[in-house]
Design an enzyme around this catalytic site. Sequence first.
Site, PDB file in Angstrom:
ATOM      1  CG  HIS A   1      -1.831   1.153   1.341  1.00 61.41           C
ATOM      2  ND1 HIS A   1      -3.190   1.050   1.137  1.00 61.41           N
ATOM      3  CD2 HIS A   1      -1.599   2.461   1.644  1.00 61.41           C
ATOM      4  CE1 HIS A   1      -3.745   2.242   1.297  1.00 61.41           C
ATOM      5  NE2 HIS A   1      -2.796   3.115   1.612  1.00 61.41           N
ATOM      6  CD  GLU A   2       1.521   3.727   3.597  1.00 65.98           C
ATOM      7  OE1 GLU A   2       1.859   4.789   3.023  1.00 65.98           O
ATOM      8  OE2 GLU A   2       0.425   3.586   4.155  1.00 65.98           O
TER       9      GLU A   2
ATOM     10  CG  HIS B   1       0.111   5.905  -1.036  1.00 62.09           C
ATOM     11  ND1 HIS B   1      -0.985   6.306  -1.776  1.00 62.09           N
ATOM     12  CD2 HIS B   1      -0.395   5.399   0.129  1.00 62.09           C
ATOM     13  CE1 HIS B   1      -2.091   6.043  -1.093  1.00 62.09           C
ATOM     14  NE2 HIS B   1      -1.755   5.492   0.052  1.00 62.09           N
TER      15      HIS B   1
END
Length: 212
Positions: free
Chosen positions: A26-27, A30
């Site tokens: 997820h990170e 980003h």
Amino acid sequence: MENFLAFEFEQMPFVIISLLVAFTVHEFAHAYTAYKFGDNTAKDQGRLTLNPVNHLDPIGTIFILIAGFGWARPVPVNRRNFANPKLAGVLVSLAGPLSNFLIAFIAYGIFVFAMNDAPIFVIDLLLMMMQLNVVLFVFNLLPFPPLDGYRIIEDLVPPHMRVKMTQYEQYGVLIFLLLVITPLDQFTIQPIFSVAIPAVIGGFQSIFSLFL
């Protein structure tokens, strides 16, 4: 002694592995999306990596194990480095939840095609991976700060509204925490989950039923 964890003790290995993958990807999503749009902030701070150590927040990880919700370390983004801040901002925010959706989709697909032959612990891991990532996908799209859903709205509204949202963001965070950690979640967060999560999993089932 009563279990103080949000999950059953025997589930914990699957939960921990699933969270490591979910939070890290997820990170990274980003950071990678921001980097591709011209912002090196996350890269310069060592966040353009799939090393979980660089992304996990110790307190946030403990919280999700105990309380059932938590967080990773937010990826720093400097919108001024984007040629098109509005479009890039939306896509950077959307990249995280979409990565969880993709993990869940892949995990469910492997489960469908391997469930008759794979060991039971593999099946349990795949189901946990799918379920937790669907939850994170839906959860992160909620329109409350500091979640990705709020950031998407923030980038879509006119500049003067964005300024007002920024001014009151701290109160939004407080309201969100009250909705999550108090019985109010039964009237707000949980109804959303009860509709959205089965809908996503039902969509997976419909897609893979075409191949069976």
